[in-house]
Design an enzyme around this catalytic site. Structure first.
Site, PDB file in Angstrom:
ATOM      1  N   GLY A 132       0.812  -1.207   0.000  1.00  0.00           N
ATOM      2  CA  GLY A 132       0.000   0.000   0.000  1.00  0.00           C
ATOM      3  C   GLY A 132       0.847   1.259   0.000  1.00  0.00           C
ATOM      4  O   GLY A 132       2.075   1.225   0.068  1.00  0.00           O
ATOM      5  N   GLY A 169       2.650   3.718   1.467  1.00  0.00           N
ATOM      6  CA  GLY A 169       3.253   3.949   2.768  1.00  0.00           C
ATOM      7  C   GLY A 169       3.740   5.360   2.972  1.00  0.00           C
ATOM      8  O   GLY A 169       4.059   5.750   4.103  1.00  0.00           O
ATOM      9  N   ARG A 170       3.820   6.140   1.893  1.00  0.00           N
ATOM     10  CA  ARG A 170       4.246   7.540   2.023  1.00  0.00           C
ATOM     11  C   ARG A 170       3.619   8.390   0.933  1.00  0.00           C
ATOM     12  O   ARG A 170       4.206   9.369   0.473  1.00  0.00           O
ATOM     13  CB  ARG A 170       5.777   7.641   1.970  1.00  0.00           C
ATOM     14  CG  ARG A 170       6.416   7.149   0.689  1.00  0.00           C
ATOM     15  CD  ARG A 170       7.927   7.082   0.827  1.00  0.00           C
ATOM     16  NE  ARG A 170       8.554   6.723  -0.442  1.00  0.00           N
ATOM     17  CZ  ARG A 170       9.226   7.562  -1.210  1.00  0.00           C
ATOM     18  NH1 ARG A 170       9.340   8.825  -0.870  1.00  0.00           N
ATOM     19  NH2 ARG A 170       9.784   7.152  -2.324  1.00  0.00           N
ATOM     20  N   LYS A 211       3.602  12.496  -2.876  1.00  0.00           N
ATOM     21  CA  LYS A 211       4.534  11.423  -2.531  1.00  0.00           C
ATOM     22  C   LYS A 211       5.530  11.970  -1.511  1.00  0.00           C
ATOM     23  O   LYS A 211       6.278  12.900  -1.804  1.00  0.00           O
ATOM     24  CB  LYS A 211       5.255  10.936  -3.790  1.00  0.00           C
ATOM     25  CG  LYS A 211       6.061   9.671  -3.598  1.00  0.00           C
ATOM     26  CD  LYS A 211       6.575   9.166  -4.942  1.00  0.00           C
ATOM     27  CE  LYS A 211       7.382   7.887  -4.788  1.00  0.00           C
ATOM     28  NZ  LYS A 211       7.895   7.408  -6.096  1.00  0.00           N
ATOM     29  N   ASP A 233       8.686   6.444   8.121  1.00  0.00           N
ATOM     30  CA  ASP A 233       8.215   7.764   8.545  1.00  0.00           C
ATOM     31  C   ASP A 233       7.262   8.402   7.539  1.00  0.00           C
ATOM     32  O   ASP A 233       6.711   9.472   7.780  1.00  0.00           O
ATOM     33  CB  ASP A 233       9.395   8.694   8.824  1.00  0.00           C
ATOM     34  CG  ASP A 233      10.293   8.919   7.601  1.00  0.00           C
ATOM     35  OD1 ASP A 233       9.895   8.534   6.481  1.00  0.00           O
ATOM     36  OD2 ASP A 233      11.390   9.477   7.778  1.00  0.00           O
ATOM     37  N   ARG A 255       2.661  14.117  -7.938  1.00  0.00           N
ATOM     38  CA  ARG A 255       2.779  13.227  -9.099  1.00  0.00           C
ATOM     39  C   ARG A 255       1.432  13.068  -9.799  1.00  0.00           C
ATOM     40  O   ARG A 255       0.389  13.006  -9.151  1.00  0.00           O
ATOM     41  CB  ARG A 255       3.299  11.868  -8.636  1.00  0.00           C
ATOM     42  CG  ARG A 255       3.486  10.871  -9.752  1.00  0.00           C
ATOM     43  CD  ARG A 255       4.345   9.694  -9.308  1.00  0.00           C
ATOM     44  NE  ARG A 255       3.665   8.771  -8.424  1.00  0.00           N
ATOM     45  CZ  ARG A 255       4.207   7.640  -7.962  1.00  0.00           C
ATOM     46  NH1 ARG A 255       5.444   7.324  -8.299  1.00  0.00           N
ATOM     47  NH2 ARG A 255       3.540   6.852  -7.148  1.00  0.00           N
ATOM     48  N   ARG A 312      -1.899  -0.944  -9.656  1.00  0.00           N
ATOM     49  CA  ARG A 312      -0.734  -1.773  -9.982  1.00  0.00           C
ATOM     50  C   ARG A 312      -1.126  -3.230 -10.124  1.00  0.00           C
ATOM     51  O   ARG A 312      -2.215  -3.646  -9.697  1.00  0.00           O
ATOM     52  CB  ARG A 312       0.300  -1.625  -8.846  1.00  0.00           C
ATOM     53  CG  ARG A 312       0.651  -0.165  -8.520  1.00  0.00           C
ATOM     54  CD  ARG A 312       0.914   0.016  -7.029  1.00  0.00           C
ATOM     55  NE  ARG A 312       1.021   1.429  -6.661  1.00  0.00           N
ATOM     56  CZ  ARG A 312       2.134   2.149  -6.764  1.00  0.00           C
ATOM     57  NH1 ARG A 312       3.245   1.590  -7.194  1.00  0.00           N
ATOM     58  NH2 ARG A 312       2.144   3.421  -6.426  1.00  0.00           N
ATOM     59  N   ASP A 318       4.462  -4.491  -7.496  1.00  0.00           N
ATOM     60  CA  ASP A 318       3.809  -3.286  -6.979  1.00  0.00           C
ATOM     61  C   ASP A 318       4.332  -2.026  -7.652  1.00  0.00           C
ATOM     62  O   ASP A 318       3.834  -0.932  -7.376  1.00  0.00           O
ATOM     63  CB  ASP A 318       3.978  -3.187  -5.458  1.00  0.00           C
ATOM     64  CG  ASP A 318       5.433  -3.174  -5.029  1.00  0.00           C
ATOM     65  OD1 ASP A 318       6.129  -4.159  -5.288  1.00  0.00           O
ATOM     66  OD2 ASP A 318       5.883  -2.170  -4.430  1.00  0.00           O
ATOM     67  N   ASN A 319       5.309  -2.173  -8.546  1.00  0.00           N
ATOM     68  CA  ASN A 319       5.837  -1.037  -9.305  1.00  0.00           C
ATOM     69  C   ASN A 319       5.493  -1.139 -10.785  1.00  0.00           C
ATOM     70  O   ASN A 319       6.139  -0.477 -11.603  1.00  0.00           O
ATOM     71  CB  ASN A 319       7.356  -0.940  -9.143  1.00  0.00           C
ATOM     72  CG  ASN A 319       7.768  -0.582  -7.727  1.00  0.00           C
ATOM     73  OD1 ASN A 319       7.010   0.040  -6.999  1.00  0.00           O
ATOM     74  ND2 ASN A 319       8.957  -0.988  -7.330  1.00  0.00           N
TER      75      ASN A 319
END
Length: 469
Positions: A82, A84-85, A104, A116, A167, A174, A239-240
């Protein structure tokens, strides 16, 4: 101000995402705004304030959310990843279709996995530079709408200036998004996701099998374009891989300097899984994971569904090979087809490898008629050039015009990107802006930007790249 969003993904069930706002930052400051892209999307660049580009303020109609997905990372299964940032702000629509706008580096989400949720200025600059260059090359890609500094430090191996990238993508869905629902046996979720992607990206598809065929064709053409530019994605995890067929997630990516098919840059790719020459096969591997996820939506007979999906996967070469040939023919000045063209192209590439010739500079020199200063292995140029010259004599049209349209003079040279990042860490953003501006004209650079085309000296070469997340 009117609402600018129409958020189709946010209308899917709650299990597709978590709705939450970006985490505010201390001292937002604009690094760069892509005015041309903003206007293309129907946005007023003046509305893209530092507060908007960092998530401290939201544009009207935004429904911020973090998407959930899973994926194979370097072949290992991770059941829950998922955003995450990242936070999806919403979707804008117009003559261009439908586009996501995402932040992002916007803070912790439920998918952060002990991170973080932030980004530092290095990877933000890298993705801005490379994604906009890819757009200028004509490669399907996510794009950079803006970048902002947060006024906060981000701790990695040391403390770096924090930054956020805004972005734009056709979508952020994905292969791993499908894997997430398939792994949970959520057939209803799979069907909703498939229907959403068909309506959004492949409206000609009449079901999951033809949707798979559309993704296979799009990815095959995309990877062929990567190969024609000497581009190495570096982290082709499932996932990319965007089902839209766009290049997404520019982490340890790089453009080759000295050509060799086994080139690897990513510091985390210890086994060369995502080496330059491996990219077509890895795309097929990823697509096989998509096919597996889609099987429950296909023919009620599992064996027949698997056979049909396999046939679709095997069509990858039917799309990749002609596109690869078309692109590389143009790179050596050819438009028409002859039986010996593939041998001519592969013969050139093998000589480039043995000479450690710079990929981009060799083809630029070829556009001027002579690459002998790059193909220096004993007798290599003289054993290839006569066949090429003879082939050009049989080719109608303006050969040099064809080559100059196919071979960028400027690419985001790794050492130049690193120079921009290092300067940016120290608060000097001029090299970053110069590189972004120059790469808007990669085929016909301004005279004052020609130095950016110079290959690195041996001691300037970047041998490893990093995700930098």
């Amino acid at each position: 101000m009117r609402d600018i969003f129409d958020n189709s993904y946010a209308r899917l069930p709650d299990r597709f995402f978590t709705k939450l706002p970006p985490v505010p930052v201390a001292q937002p400051q604009i690094l760069r705004i892509n005015d041309a892209l903003a206007r293309e999307l129907g946005l007023d660049p003046a509305d893209l304030t530092a507060e908007v580009l960092t998530g401290n303020a939201l544009l009207p109609g935004s429904e911020p959310l973090a998407q959930v997905y899973a994926g194979h990372q370097f072949g290992g299964w991770v059941p829950r990843l998922g955003d995450g940032r990242a936070i999806l702000l919403g979707e804008v629509t117009g003559d261009f279709g439908r586009r996501d706008i995402q932040l992002k580096g916007s803070g912790v989400t439920p998918y952060s996995r002990n991170g973080d949720g932030r980004a530092w200025v290095g990877p933000v600059m890298r993705e801005y530079i490379v994604s906009e260059a890819m757009h200028a090359f004509g490669v399907p890609t996510t794009r950079a709408l803006g970048a902002a500094l947060t006024g906060e430090g981000v701790q990695r191996e040391r403390r770096y200036p924090g930054a956020i990238l805004t972005r734009v993508a056709a979508s952020h869905i994905r292969v791993g998004t499908f894997q997430y629902f398939a792994a949970r046996g959520d057939t209803a979720g799979l069907r909703l996701l498939s229907d959403h992607c068909i309506a959004r990206h492949y409206p000609e598809a009449d079901g999951p099998l033809s949707f798979l065929a559309g993704v296979v064709a799009a990815q095959a053409r995309l990877v062929a374009k990567w190969m024609s530019l000497g581009f190495i994605h570096g982290v082709m995890n499932t996932d990319n891989m965007a089902v839209s067929g766009e290049t997404i997630d520019y982490g340890p990516c790089a453009f080759m300097d000295a050509y060799h098919p086994r080139t690897v840059f990513s510091s985390i790719d210890q086994q060369g899984r995502y080496a330059f020459q491996a990219q077509p096969n890895m795309a097929v591997w990823n697509l096989a994971q998509l096919a597996t996820a889609l099987l429950p939506l296909m023919d009620g007979d599992p064996d027949r569904a698997a056979e049909e999906a396999t046939r679709v996967l095997e069509s990858f070469a039917d799309h990749f090979s002609p596109e690869w040939m078309r692109l590389f023919r143009a790179k050596i000045g050819l438009v028409s087809e002859e039986d010996g063209d593939e041998a001519l192209i592969t013969g050139l590439l093998s000589r480039m490898a043995s000479s450690q010739a710079d990929f981009t500079a060799t083809f630029t020199a070829l556009s001027d008629g002579d690459a002998s200063t790059h193909i220096t292995d004993d007798g290599a140029w003289n054993s290839w050039a006569p066949d090429w010259t003879a082939r050009l004599e049989r080719e109608p049209g303006d050969h040099r015009k064809t080559m100059r349209a196919a071979n960028p003079v400027l690419i985001p040279r790794n050492h130049r990107v690193e120079e921009a990042i290092q300067a940016g860490i120290d608060g000097d953003h001029a090299p970053f802006h110069r590189l972004v501006d120059a790469l808007t004209r990669p085929f016909d650079p301004r005279p004052e930007d020609r130095d950016l085309a110079t290959p690195p000296k041996p001691d300037e070469r970047v041998l490893r790249t990093f995700c930098g997340t």
